[in-house]
Design a protein around this motif. Structure first.
Motif, PDB file in Angstrom:
ATOM      1  N   VAL A  59     -45.976  26.110 -41.346  1.00  0.00           N
ATOM      2  CA  VAL A  59     -45.740  25.112 -40.300  1.00  0.00           C
ATOM      3  C   VAL A  59     -44.857  25.737 -39.224  1.00  0.00           C
ATOM      4  N   PRO A  60     -45.360  25.836 -37.980  1.00  0.00           N
ATOM      5  CA  PRO A  60     -44.639  26.584 -36.939  1.00  0.00           C
ATOM      6  C   PRO A  60     -43.564  25.753 -36.249  1.00  0.00           C
ATOM      7  N   SER A  61     -42.753  26.421 -35.460  1.00  0.00           N
ATOM      8  CA  SER A  61     -41.714  25.738 -34.693  1.00  0.00           C
ATOM      9  C   SER A  61     -42.302  24.719 -33.730  1.00  0.00           C
ATOM     10  N   SER A  62     -43.487  25.013 -33.216  1.00  0.00           N
ATOM     11  CA  SER A  62     -44.120  24.109 -32.257  1.00  0.00           C
ATOM     12  C   SER A  62     -44.439  22.752 -32.887  1.00  0.00           C
ATOM     13  N   TYR A  63     -44.621  22.723 -34.190  1.00  0.00           N
ATOM     14  CA  TYR A  63     -44.855  21.457 -34.905  1.00  0.00           C
ATOM     15  C   TYR A  63     -43.622  20.563 -34.786  1.00  0.00           C
ATOM     16  N   TYR A  64     -42.460  21.124 -35.080  1.00  0.00           N
ATOM     17  CA  TYR A  64     -41.209  20.357 -34.991  1.00  0.00           C
ATOM     18  C   TYR A  64     -40.934  19.936 -33.550  1.00  0.00           C
ATOM     19  N   ALA A  68     -43.115  19.234 -31.331  1.00  0.00           N
ATOM     20  CA  ALA A  68     -44.019  18.127 -31.001  1.00  0.00           C
ATOM     21  C   ALA A  68     -43.471  16.804 -31.525  1.00  0.00           C
ATOM     22  N   VAL A  69     -42.973  16.806 -32.751  1.00  0.00           N
ATOM     23  CA  VAL A  69     -42.398  15.589 -33.343  1.00  0.00           C
ATOM     24  C   VAL A  69     -41.183  15.138 -32.537  1.00  0.00           C
ATOM     25  N   ILE A  70     -40.291  16.065 -32.274  1.00  0.00           N
ATOM     26  CA  ILE A  70     -39.053  15.750 -31.546  1.00  0.00           C
ATOM     27  C   ILE A  70     -39.371  15.227 -30.140  1.00  0.00           C
ATOM     28  N   GLY A  71     -40.279  15.916 -29.434  1.00  0.00           N
ATOM     29  CA  GLY A  71     -40.617  15.515 -28.074  1.00  0.00           C
ATOM     30  C   GLY A  71     -41.259  14.139 -28.006  1.00  0.00           C
ATOM     31  N   TRP A  72     -42.142  13.852 -28.959  1.00  0.00           N
ATOM     32  CA  TRP A  72     -42.846  12.565 -28.966  1.00  0.00           C
ATOM     33  C   TRP A  72     -41.867  11.408 -29.137  1.00  0.00           C
ATOM     34  N   PHE A  73     -41.022  11.483 -30.138  1.00  0.00           N
ATOM     35  CA  PHE A  73     -40.129  10.354 -30.412  1.00  0.00           C
ATOM     36  C   PHE A  73     -39.044  10.215 -29.354  1.00  0.00           C
ATOM     37  N   ASN A  74     -38.712  11.310 -28.709  1.00  0.00           N
ATOM     38  CA  ASN A  74     -37.765  11.220 -27.600  1.00  0.00           C
ATOM     39  C   ASN A  74     -38.407  10.525 -26.396  1.00  0.00           C
ATOM     40  N   ILE A 133     -34.285  13.299 -32.380  1.00  0.00           N
ATOM     41  CA  ILE A 133     -34.315  13.799 -33.758  1.00  0.00           C
ATOM     42  C   ILE A 133     -33.913  15.268 -33.754  1.00  0.00           C
ATOM     43  N   ASP A 134     -33.092  15.646 -34.696  1.00  0.00           N
ATOM     44  CA  ASP A 134     -32.733  17.055 -34.866  1.00  0.00           C
ATOM     45  C   ASP A 134     -33.778  17.720 -35.763  1.00  0.00           C
ATOM     46  N   ARG A 135     -34.137  18.936 -35.433  1.00  0.00           N
ATOM     47  CA  ARG A 135     -35.174  19.639 -36.211  1.00  0.00           C
ATOM     48  C   ARG A 135     -34.835  19.699 -37.693  1.00  0.00           C
ATOM     49  N   SER A 136     -33.561  19.896 -38.001  1.00  0.00           N
ATOM     50  CA  SER A 136     -33.168  20.058 -39.404  1.00  0.00           C
ATOM     51  C   SER A 136     -33.396  18.797 -40.230  1.00  0.00           C
ATOM     52  N   TRP A 137     -33.572  17.644 -39.567  1.00  0.00           N
ATOM     53  CA  TRP A 137     -33.767  16.389 -40.290  1.00  0.00           C
ATOM     54  C   TRP A 137     -35.188  16.221 -40.827  1.00  0.00           C
ATOM     55  N   ILE A 138     -36.128  17.058 -40.366  1.00  0.00           N
ATOM     56  CA  ILE A 138     -37.549  16.815 -40.615  1.00  0.00           C
ATOM     57  C   ILE A 138     -38.032  17.548 -41.864  1.00  0.00           C
ATOM     58  N   CYS A 157     -34.488  12.572 -42.202  1.00  0.00           N
ATOM     59  CA  CYS A 157     -33.233  12.253 -42.907  1.00  0.00           C
ATOM     60  C   CYS A 157     -32.127  13.154 -42.376  1.00  0.00           C
ATOM     61  N   ASN A 158     -31.063  12.556 -41.872  1.00  0.00           N
ATOM     62  CA  ASN A 158     -30.013  13.361 -41.247  1.00  0.00           C
ATOM     63  C   ASN A 158     -28.979  13.886 -42.231  1.00  0.00           C
ATOM     64  N   ASP A 159     -28.903  13.299 -43.415  1.00  0.00           N
ATOM     65  CA  ASP A 159     -27.892  13.717 -44.396  1.00  0.00           C
ATOM     66  C   ASP A 159     -28.422  14.899 -45.205  1.00  0.00           C
ATOM     67  N   LYS A 160     -27.711  16.016 -45.154  1.00  0.00           N
ATOM     68  CA  LYS A 160     -28.202  17.248 -45.769  1.00  0.00           C
ATOM     69  C   LYS A 160     -28.356  17.114 -47.280  1.00  0.00           C
ATOM     70  N   GLU A 161     -27.376  16.528 -47.952  1.00  0.00           N
ATOM     71  CA  GLU A 161     -27.445  16.412 -49.408  1.00  0.00           C
ATOM     72  C   GLU A 161     -28.629  15.544 -49.838  1.00  0.00           C
ATOM     73  N   THR A 162     -28.792  14.425 -49.154  1.00  0.00           N
ATOM     74  CA  THR A 162     -29.927  13.546 -49.467  1.00  0.00           C
ATOM     75  C   THR A 162     -31.241  14.253 -49.184  1.00  0.00           C
ATOM     76  N   ARG A 163     -31.282  14.973 -48.097  1.00  0.00           N
ATOM     77  CA  ARG A 163     -32.509  15.685 -47.713  1.00  0.00           C
ATOM     78  C   ARG A 163     -32.881  16.743 -48.746  1.00  0.00           C
ATOM     79  N   LEU A 164     -31.891  17.435 -49.277  1.00  0.00           N
ATOM     80  CA  LEU A 164     -32.156  18.445 -50.309  1.00  0.00           C
ATOM     81  C   LEU A 164     -32.712  17.796 -51.576  1.00  0.00           C
TER      82      LEU A 164
END
Length: 387
Positions: A61-66, A68-74, A81-86, A246-253
């Protein structure tokens, strides 16, 4: 650009679950939630280019995928949305199951607002948990939250999660910002995390605005996990792609581990390509789709009022799934559904799928099809109802 949503496209014989699960070729399917429209041309063209390459191995999954998601919801929803949340996965239902697995123990309870999407019940049960229903209140042809019951159910210490359906399937509600805030305040008061299923978020009728739950405040962001996908809005469910935010790192893991345990961590190349095309280039097509769906809804309402006035069409704020009150007929939802299939050759969903008690007395109709096809289905339904 003009898009032809009136075009009849033959789906029978294409291994379509919606059409080919029904062996009788005369049946009109108005049940499972996919559309009888071709997807946006930009998606078809992007997939054609990918097919021409001819090799379909494991997908990175490339960077351009993330992007696209970030740009759309913005752009569409003013949600940054931060990329790390996805986290990507193969679908919203697998996403829900992975989140429940990650955040509960067997015997825990998960709160839902019934009548509600039937897979909520199975995802909860399959993870060894118990579904607790806070029934929505049906009043003046729409639904409201019973706040006293909602909080009473949240106060049970075994309730760990609340699954929010927004827009709500099958009730048709697009929850207002103040309603979402109140839900979160009560959930935080009782230590309950929110899973926001927002798969229908792009399918909203005029006069209503979808608000991403996590976008409202720091509290809603920190107390929630969001599931979304372009699959409903762009009719690409078979391409198997969805995202967990999900923005929380522990929950995301923990969720990421559950995704891997459930073996839904790999996605196919077509889903990745389709999402980027939809989110980068599909906005105009989606706007035209929503306008067509709204006209279908208005046409259906007019037809019911003129030909089946005893049946109440629930107000549709979002989705393309119409919820109809059949209680005046004095027949159960299951019995009418069977009767429509056998006598009218129309397949609809019985309301009991969405809650045995709360769904009784209702049926669900899918109106995401060419208007002539919808009208043929409605005329057949009328023949049974008027008997």
């Amino acid at each position: 650009m003009n898009y032809d949503f009136d075009k009849i496209i033959t789906r029978r014989g294409t291994n379509s679950y919606k059409w080919d699960e029904l062996k009788d070729s005369d049946i009109i399917p108005m049940w499972v939630a996919d559309m009888d429209f071709q997807t946006a041309p930009c998606i078809i063209e992007a997939l054609q280019r990918r097919v021409e390459h001819g090799i379909f191995g494991y997908t990175l999954v490339p960077s351009s995928y993330y992007d696209a998601v970030i740009g759309w919801f913005n752009r569409r929803h003013q949600w940054q949305i931060d990329r790390s949340w996805i986290l990507y996965t193969s679908g919203v239902v697998p996403a829900l199951s992975a989140i429940i697995k990650a955040l509960t123990q067997p015997k825990d309870k998960v709160l839902i607002q019934s009548p509600v999407y039937n897979c909520f019940f199975s995802s909860i049960k399959n993870n060894g948990c118990e579904a607790v229903e806070s029934p929505l209140v049906y009043q003046k042809n729409t639904y409201y939250v019973d706040w006293n019951d909602f909080e009473a159910k949240l106060s049970d210490p075994l309730v760990k999660l609340f699954i929010l359906c927004n827009p709500h399937n099958p009730a048709g509600r697009v929850w207002k910002r103040e309603e979402l805030l109140r839900m979160n305040e009560l959930c935080m008061k009782h230590g309950v995390k929110v899973i926001a299923d927002e798969i229908h978020c792009e399918l909203v009728m005029p006069g209503h605005t979808f608000v991403p739950f996590a976008s409202i405040s720091e509290d809603t962001l920190n107390n929630s996990i969001t599931c979304n996908s372009p699959s409903k809005s762009f009719n690409t469910a078979g391409l198997q792609i969805a995202n967990i935010i999900c923005n929380d790192k522990e929950t995301r893991l923990r969720i990421d581990r559950a995704i891997n345990i459930n073996e839904v961590c790999d996605v196919n190349p077509f889903g990745v390509i389709a999402l980027q095309a939809a989110y980068n280039e599909g906005s105009d097509w989606l706007d035209a789709l929503n306008a067509y769906l709204y006209d279908n809804y208005l046409t259906l309402k007019t037809y019911f009022a003129a030909n089946m006035p005893q049946l109440e069409v629930t107000r549709l704020e979002g989705t393309y799934l119409v919820w109809v009150n059949i209680k005046p007929l004095g027949i159960s939802s299951d019995a009418l559904t069977e009767k429509l299939l056998s006598e009218a050759k129309v397949k609809v969903n019985s309301g009991t799928m969405y809650g045995r008690q709360t769904g009784e007395g209702f049926i669900r109709l899918n109106i995401a099809c060419p208007r002539s096809q919808m009208m043929e289905g409605l005329q057949r339904i009328k023949q049974v109802v008027t008997k």
